[in-house]
Design a protein around this motif. Sequence first.
Motif, PDB file in Angstrom:
ATOM      1  N   VAL A 250       2.105  41.833  26.388  1.00  0.00           N
ATOM      2  CA  VAL A 250       2.371  41.871  25.197  1.00  0.00           C
ATOM      3  C   VAL A 250       1.080  40.694  24.369  1.00  0.00           C
ATOM      4  O   VAL A 250       1.359  39.421  25.355  1.00  0.00           O
ATOM      5  N   ALA A 253       3.716  38.058  19.590  1.00  0.00           N
ATOM      6  CA  ALA A 253       4.200  38.429  19.989  1.00  0.00           C
ATOM      7  C   ALA A 253       4.686  37.243  18.587  1.00  0.00           C
ATOM      8  O   ALA A 253       3.862  36.327  18.555  1.00  0.00           O
ATOM      9  N   ARG A 255       7.624  35.471  16.073  1.00  0.00           N
ATOM     10  CA  ARG A 255       9.199  35.251  16.060  1.00  0.00           C
ATOM     11  C   ARG A 255       9.984  34.492  14.875  1.00  0.00           C
ATOM     12  O   ARG A 255       9.415  33.943  14.436  1.00  0.00           O
ATOM     13  N   GLU A 276       6.538  42.875  18.290  1.00  0.00           N
ATOM     14  CA  GLU A 276       5.805  42.289  19.467  1.00  0.00           C
ATOM     15  C   GLU A 276       4.674  44.068  19.455  1.00  0.00           C
ATOM     16  O   GLU A 276       4.720  44.919  18.898  1.00  0.00           O
ATOM     17  N   ARG A 278       1.915  45.209  21.628  1.00  0.00           N
ATOM     18  CA  ARG A 278       1.469  44.943  23.105  1.00  0.00           C
ATOM     19  C   ARG A 278      -0.443  45.461  23.363  1.00  0.00           C
ATOM     20  O   ARG A 278      -0.587  45.613  22.120  1.00  0.00           O
TER      21      ARG A 278
END
Length: 504
Positions: A250, A253, A255, A276, A278
């Motif tokens: 990843v 990310a 959040r 996310e 990658r």
Amino acid sequence: MRGIVKHFGGVHALRGVDLTVGAGEVHALLGENGAGKSTLMNVLSGVVRPDGGAIEIAGEPVELSTPADAQSAGIAMIHQELDLVPQSTVTENLFLGREPRTRLRTLDRAAMRRHARELLDDIGIELSPSRTLSSLRVGEQQMVAIAKALSLEARILVMDEPTSALSDSEVERLFAIIPRLRRRGVGVVFISHRMDEIAVVADRGTVMRDGGNAGTFVVAETAPADVIRMMVGQPIEQLFPDREPPRDDVRLAVRGLSVAEHPGGGRTEPRDVDLEVRAGEVVGLAGLLGAGRTELLDALFGLAGHRMAGTVELDGVPVRLASPRDAISAGVGYVPEDRRVSGLVMMESVAANIVLSALPALARAGWRRAARERSAVASSIRDLHIKTASAESAVGTLSGGNQQKVVFARHLLREPRLLLLDDPTRGVDIGAKSEIYRLLARLAAGGMAVLVASSELPELLGICDRIAVLRGGRIVTVLDGGSATQEAILAAASLEQHPTVEAR
Ligand SMILES: Nc1ncnc2c1ncn2[C@@H]1O[C@H](COP(=O)(O)OP(=O)(O)OP(=O)(O)O)[C@@H](O)[C@H]1O
Ligand SMILES: [Mg+2]
């Protein structure tokens, strides 16, 4: 227009071009970046003096030496590069140079305000006429330019890529005006790189190639593939490249990312975004106008500053993104939506503009390395097919689409870990589009993570591994790029906001 010729120094921009537009006809003007479309229309609007050729309006020969000549001959043009005054209000821009006066010859501000309101209502945009232009989004500024051109009661209206800065709903409003122009007998010249738009609005089309005519066709009787062949000289085999699958690690990310409302308001800031991306993955951001696509990209580039809450990790390490400087040093690159105003130095060369911000990446121990710079510039020009007389030409002499490619090249040279793109192919021709898609595929294959917002759904479906659909600043669903459909994206993007969803 007959046999129009124009040279710029050594560049033969127009080699004897013919164009006939009927009253009440919408005539599309097509061609690759740098084919000569804007130049031909600048001749018609008196901005560029041709070296040869003749122009007739309603059978009368005309001499269009200045923009004022063109305006009094009934020609109005909405330029590719907006020519409005950023510091002035919407009203002032609408009446620039033809302000209504009272009997005492002072400015009739009340009349101006009233008339401005009418003009904006007429094309269905909700905007306070007293706002300064620079406070508006690019699309809104474009609508002001359109309102202004319409108010000139022109016989011929030229729109040079009017939709390139508009959102889908703004485009719809613009298209709703066109039948009215047709009924009034206005001849419309419509420049666009989007075949779908041309199919909707245009009656006939003329294709230009390398400063000449490549053909004129009736839209209803011609297949898009034939038009592309006329434009490019050969069919495009495969618009979207084959892709390699993304890696497992990843890269990005996000959040619980939220951004507090800006004091000025008017934007759809991100709300509780989890996302996310990658390494090697291309993730799309879809959504209607005002869904918050640009705002999310802005936040990830540090533009929301301290209004941003939540956590962002790059390669597993939390990063602070309080400013673009933070973002750049974390390895984030951003090609924003309004590329035309984003930092090209028009008087400087193509080469200088490309290496401008890439310098740290190309220098070693603070020394610039001329040879490396030169080869980086040369490969950018080659890879992106930037049409320029030389690397040393001033960027201001390039066509609009080619200027955009320069901005693109500059951002790619920095080799970011995460590349943010906002409508990357707006205003670029179909050949360059397929080059950009190929380039993105190559960058992703090399491990770069790409987050791309677009209003062109076929584009998202063609290049993305996954597509996140935004509504009201939230990600409402994430679809698999391989199996998603336009219908599925639109349904998710436009679902009525249900009160219970809102409350959650
Ligand atoms: N002022 C200028 N000086 C030098 N060259 C110019 C100037 N204006 C245009 N050109 C050149 O003329 C050619 C045609 O440019 P033009 O802007 O008409 O292309 P276009 O078809 O509108 O492209 P795009 O789709 O990118 O907008 C290009 O090669 C461009 O570099
Ligand atoms: Mg142009």
